[in-house]
Each structure stands twice: as C-alpha cells, then as structure tokens.
Design a protein around this motif. Structure first.
Motif, PDB file in Angstrom:
ATOM      1  N   ASP A  23      -5.288 -40.913 -18.572  1.00 15.72           N
ATOM      2  CA  ASP A  23      -4.643 -40.603 -17.265  1.00 15.72           C
ATOM      3  C   ASP A  23      -3.135 -41.039 -17.267  1.00 15.72           C
ATOM      4  OD1 ASP A  23      -6.985 -39.504 -16.440  1.00 15.72           O
ATOM      5  OD2 ASP A  23      -7.514 -41.022 -15.190  1.00 15.72           O
ATOM      6  N   ARG A  24      -3.009 -42.154 -17.921  1.00 12.77           N
ATOM      7  CA  ARG A  24      -1.375 -42.685 -17.613  1.00 12.77           C
ATOM      8  C   ARG A  24      -0.543 -41.701 -18.513  1.00 12.77           C
ATOM      9  NH1 ARG A  24      -3.445 -44.466 -13.946  1.00 12.77           N
ATOM     10  NH2 ARG A  24      -3.883 -46.755 -13.597  1.00 12.77           N
ATOM     11  N   ILE A  25      -1.045 -41.074 -19.578  1.00 15.97           N
ATOM     12  CA  ILE A  25       0.059 -40.423 -20.432  1.00 15.97           C
ATOM     13  C   ILE A  25       0.325 -39.015 -19.717  1.00 15.97           C
ATOM     14  CG2 ILE A  25      -0.020 -38.766 -22.576  1.00 15.97           C
ATOM     15  CD1 ILE A  25      -1.422 -41.045 -23.704  1.00 15.97           C
ATOM     16  N   LEU A  26      -0.892 -38.505 -18.909  1.00 20.03           N
ATOM     17  CA  LEU A  26      -0.718 -37.364 -18.279  1.00 20.03           C
ATOM     18  C   LEU A  26       0.174 -37.554 -17.008  1.00 20.03           C
ATOM     19  CD1 LEU A  26      -4.315 -35.746 -18.148  1.00 20.03           C
ATOM     20  CD2 LEU A  26      -2.246 -34.566 -19.205  1.00 20.03           C
ATOM     21  N   GLU A  27      -0.110 -38.693 -16.432  1.00 19.88           N
ATOM     22  CA  GLU A  27       0.821 -38.997 -15.237  1.00 19.88           C
ATOM     23  C   GLU A  27       2.196 -39.078 -15.582  1.00 19.88           C
ATOM     24  OE1 GLU A  27      -0.790 -42.800 -13.950  1.00 19.88           O
ATOM     25  OE2 GLU A  27      -2.386 -41.934 -12.568  1.00 19.88           O
ATOM     26  N   ALA A  28       2.538 -39.769 -16.680  1.00 18.72           N
ATOM     27  CA  ALA A  28       3.869 -39.735 -17.131  1.00 18.72           C
ATOM     28  C   ALA A  28       4.537 -38.458 -17.551  1.00 18.72           C
ATOM     29  CB  ALA A  28       3.892 -40.792 -18.381  1.00 18.72           C
ATOM     30  N   LEU A  29       3.892 -37.657 -18.034  1.00 23.44           N
ATOM     31  CA  LEU A  29       4.338 -36.539 -18.769  1.00 23.44           C
ATOM     32  C   LEU A  29       4.654 -35.653 -17.540  1.00 23.44           C
ATOM     33  CD1 LEU A  29       2.112 -35.567 -21.697  1.00 23.44           C
ATOM     34  CD2 LEU A  29       4.551 -36.314 -21.911  1.00 23.44           C
ATOM     35  N   ALA A  30       3.728 -35.643 -16.419  1.00 20.24           N
ATOM     36  CA  ALA A  30       3.950 -34.886 -15.202  1.00 20.24           C
ATOM     37  C   ALA A  30       5.189 -35.351 -14.450  1.00 20.24           C
ATOM     38  CB  ALA A  30       2.764 -35.052 -14.230  1.00 20.24           C
ATOM     39  N   ALA A  31       5.340 -36.672 -14.513  1.00 24.39           N
ATOM     40  CA  ALA A  31       6.373 -37.231 -13.827  1.00 24.39           C
ATOM     41  C   ALA A  31       7.758 -36.950 -14.310  1.00 24.39           C
ATOM     42  CB  ALA A  31       6.161 -38.791 -13.427  1.00 24.39           C
ATOM     43  N   LEU A  32       7.706 -37.075 -15.639  1.00 25.11           N
ATOM     44  CA  LEU A  32       9.123 -36.687 -16.438  1.00 25.11           C
ATOM     45  C   LEU A  32       9.277 -35.103 -16.124  1.00 25.11           C
ATOM     46  CD1 LEU A  32       8.512 -38.676 -19.823  1.00 25.11           C
ATOM     47  CD2 LEU A  32      10.238 -39.093 -18.118  1.00 25.11           C
ATOM     48  N   SER A  33       8.338 -34.391 -16.485  1.00 28.13           N
ATOM     49  CA  SER A  33       8.508 -33.117 -15.906  1.00 28.13           C
ATOM     50  C   SER A  33       9.207 -32.864 -14.489  1.00 28.13           C
ATOM     51  CB  SER A  33       7.267 -32.194 -16.025  1.00 28.13           C
ATOM     52  OG  SER A  33       6.619 -32.234 -17.430  1.00 28.13           O
ATOM     53  N   LEU A  34       8.410 -33.274 -13.640  1.00 27.77           N
ATOM     54  CA  LEU A  34       8.980 -32.904 -12.304  1.00 27.77           C
ATOM     55  C   LEU A  34      10.490 -33.783 -12.178  1.00 27.77           C
ATOM     56  CD1 LEU A  34       8.310 -32.260  -9.410  1.00 27.77           C
ATOM     57  CD2 LEU A  34       7.285 -34.500  -8.899  1.00 27.77           C
ATOM     58  N   ALA A  35      10.382 -34.935 -12.567  1.00 26.76           N
ATOM     59  CA  ALA A  35      12.038 -35.543 -12.677  1.00 26.76           C
ATOM     60  C   ALA A  35      13.029 -34.672 -13.244  1.00 26.76           C
ATOM     61  CB  ALA A  35      11.927 -36.893 -13.405  1.00 26.76           C
ATOM     62  N   ALA A  36      12.728 -34.031 -14.278  1.00 26.31           N
ATOM     63  CA  ALA A  36      13.645 -33.085 -15.019  1.00 26.31           C
ATOM     64  C   ALA A  36      13.908 -31.640 -14.049  1.00 26.31           C
ATOM     65  CB  ALA A  36      13.188 -32.715 -16.340  1.00 26.31           C
ATOM     66  N   ILE A  37      12.817 -31.263 -13.397  1.00 23.64           N
ATOM     67  CA  ILE A  37      12.980 -30.138 -12.477  1.00 23.64           C
ATOM     68  C   ILE A  37      13.805 -30.346 -11.753  1.00 23.64           C
ATOM     69  CG2 ILE A  37      11.737 -28.628 -11.136  1.00 23.64           C
ATOM     70  CD1 ILE A  37       9.275 -28.749 -13.145  1.00 23.64           C
ATOM     71  N   ILE A  38      13.626 -31.742 -10.611  1.00 23.16           N
ATOM     72  CA  ILE A  38      14.574 -32.067  -9.745  1.00 23.16           C
ATOM     73  C   ILE A  38      15.939 -32.286 -10.243  1.00 23.16           C
ATOM     74  CG2 ILE A  38      15.071 -34.066  -7.965  1.00 23.16           C
ATOM     75  CD1 ILE A  38      11.767 -34.227  -7.933  1.00 23.16           C
ATOM     76  N   VAL A  39      16.150 -32.960 -11.212  1.00 21.10           N
ATOM     77  CA  VAL A  39      17.383 -33.233 -11.684  1.00 21.10           C
ATOM     78  C   VAL A  39      18.296 -31.956 -11.917  1.00 21.10           C
ATOM     79  CG1 VAL A  39      18.889 -34.397 -13.509  1.00 21.10           C
ATOM     80  CG2 VAL A  39      17.230 -35.552 -12.449  1.00 21.10           C
ATOM     81  N   LEU A  40      17.571 -31.052 -12.634  1.00 22.90           N
ATOM     82  CA  LEU A  40      18.168 -29.633 -13.063  1.00 22.90           C
ATOM     83  C   LEU A  40      18.503 -28.865 -11.810  1.00 22.90           C
ATOM     84  CD1 LEU A  40      16.083 -28.975 -16.132  1.00 22.90           C
ATOM     85  CD2 LEU A  40      18.732 -29.228 -16.238  1.00 22.90           C
ATOM     86  N   LEU A  41      17.481 -28.754 -10.989  1.00 21.46           N
ATOM     87  CA  LEU A  41      17.784 -28.005  -9.647  1.00 21.46           C
ATOM     88  C   LEU A  41      18.790 -28.521  -8.752  1.00 21.46           C
ATOM     89  CD1 LEU A  41      14.096 -26.804  -8.904  1.00 21.46           C
ATOM     90  CD2 LEU A  41      16.080 -25.458  -9.712  1.00 21.46           C
ATOM     91  N   PHE A  42      19.025 -29.853  -8.783  1.00 22.91           N
ATOM     92  CA  PHE A  42      19.962 -30.444  -7.756  1.00 22.91           C
ATOM     93  C   PHE A  42      21.271 -30.428  -8.514  1.00 22.91           C
ATOM     94  CE2 PHE A  42      22.542 -34.162  -6.712  1.00 22.91           C
ATOM     95  CZ  PHE A  42      22.677 -33.878  -5.452  1.00 22.91           C
ATOM     96  N   ALA A  43      21.338 -30.541  -9.765  1.00 24.07           N
ATOM     97  CA  ALA A  43      22.689 -30.453 -10.429  1.00 24.07           C
ATOM     98  C   ALA A  43      23.062 -28.810 -10.328  1.00 24.07           C
ATOM     99  CB  ALA A  43      22.659 -30.515 -11.933  1.00 24.07           C
ATOM    100  N   ASN A  44      22.167 -27.841 -10.566  1.00 22.22           N
ATOM    101  CA  ASN A  44      22.457 -26.599 -10.496  1.00 22.22           C
ATOM    102  C   ASN A  44      23.180 -26.301  -9.020  1.00 22.22           C
ATOM    103  OD1 ASN A  44      23.007 -24.346 -11.918  1.00 22.22           O
ATOM    104  ND2 ASN A  44      20.985 -23.139 -11.242  1.00 22.22           N
ATOM    105  N   ALA A  45      22.391 -26.497  -8.035  1.00 21.67           N
ATOM    106  CA  ALA A  45      22.652 -26.453  -6.648  1.00 21.67           C
ATOM    107  C   ALA A  45      24.075 -26.971  -6.312  1.00 21.67           C
ATOM    108  CB  ALA A  45      21.434 -26.947  -5.774  1.00 21.67           C
TER     109      ALA A  45
END
Length: 177
Positions: A23-45
């Motif tokens: 569970d912790r590994i899945l949570e960490a991978l999901a959080a990293l994926s979401l953080a990367a998506i947010i950073v990329l979209l914010f930087a692009n915008a």
C-alpha cells in the motif's frame, strides 16, 4: 496455544506487513505521478501565459503518467476494498449464498482482469516500441501500465478469495446503524 496456531499467526502478521508495504509503495508511486503531472501542467501553463512558449512534449508525459496514476489508484482501491458495490439485494440472502456470490463475482472479476492484462500485454508487445512524437520515448513505457495494473488487480482479487466470508461479515457490520 499450539505451534500451528502460532505459525499461522506469524504468517498472517507477515502478510499484513507485506500488504502495508505494498500500500505504501502504491501510495508513493501515485503521489509522485500526481506531483509530476501538477508540476508539468503548471510549468507549461506558466510558460504559455508568461512567454507564449508552451512545451509541446508535456502532453505526452502527462497522458502517460495519468495512465500509471489510474492503475496505481485502481489497485490500491481494490486492496482497500473501496470499489463500488451495490448490495441492496444480496444482503437479504443467507450468509452461505452471499459468500458463494462473492466468490463467483471475484473469480469473474479476476478472469476479466486477466483477460484485459493479456490483451494489453499483446498491445504493448506489438506497439510498445513505437516512439512518441516529441520525446521519441517508446510508447510501451506508458502503455505498460495497462497489463501491469490489470495483472496486479487480478492478483489482489485472487489473493482475497479465502477471506470472502470475513469480508461479507465486515460489510454486514458496516451496514448496521
């Protein structure tokens, strides 16, 4: 207390710890994926607004990460028994029928997930080496989320088959006012 019950208790404790680690590994991978998506979209915008220079490759990465994020969340939701169920009819049936229905639906769910994993794997093997337009990354890096996620979800469903009766009892307790 017999040695068999002691070793069974230890085996259950190890399985619970392994589940917590998963569970912790899945949570960490999901959080990293979401953080990367947010950073990329914010930087692009920001680049689009401030400099009129959006990065064309951001869409490729975000789309691929969304697929992985979806699969991480799907498997985590199954592990935590947070999938949507409609139990209005089933709760009126005798306990042994409820357990049998739970077993049948879980086996069918696992079969469908394994079927999806098989065809997704074939897709990745056939088209995974195709390159993305901007970064020239293999598409298989992103589409591998489908067979990996479906296979992991099927494994989760199959591993919880022995606890069908306990699951029914837990659901009954949660429904009590």
């Amino acid at each position: 207390m017999t040695q068999a019950t002691t070793s069974a208790g230890r085996a259950e404790a190890r399985a619970a710890r392994a589940g917590l680690v998963a569970d912790r590994i899945l949570e960490a991978l999901a959080a990293l994926s979401l953080a990367a998506i947010i950073v990329l979209l914010f930087a692009n915008a920001t680049l689009r607004f401030a400099a009129d220079m959006p990065l064309p490759w951001v869409e490729e990465i975000v789309t691929g990460l969304m697929l992985w994020l979806t699969m991480f969340g799907f498997v985590l939701g199954l592990r935590r028994h947070e999938s949507i169920t409609v139990r209005a009819f089933v709760t009126r049936l005798p306990m042994n029928v409820q357990v049998a229905l739970k077993l049948v639906t879980d086996v069918v769910t696992a079969a469908v997930l394994l079927h999806l994993a098989w065809f997704a794997l074939r897709y990745v093997l056939d088209f995974g080496s195709d390159a993305t337009p901007y970064l020239r990354l293999p598409r298989g890096f992103f589409t591998a989320a489908l067979p990996v996620g479906a296979g992991a979800a099927a494994l989760v469903v199959l591993l919880r088959l022995p606890s069908a009766r306990a699951t029914i009892l837990r659901l009954r307790e949660e429904e009590q006012p």
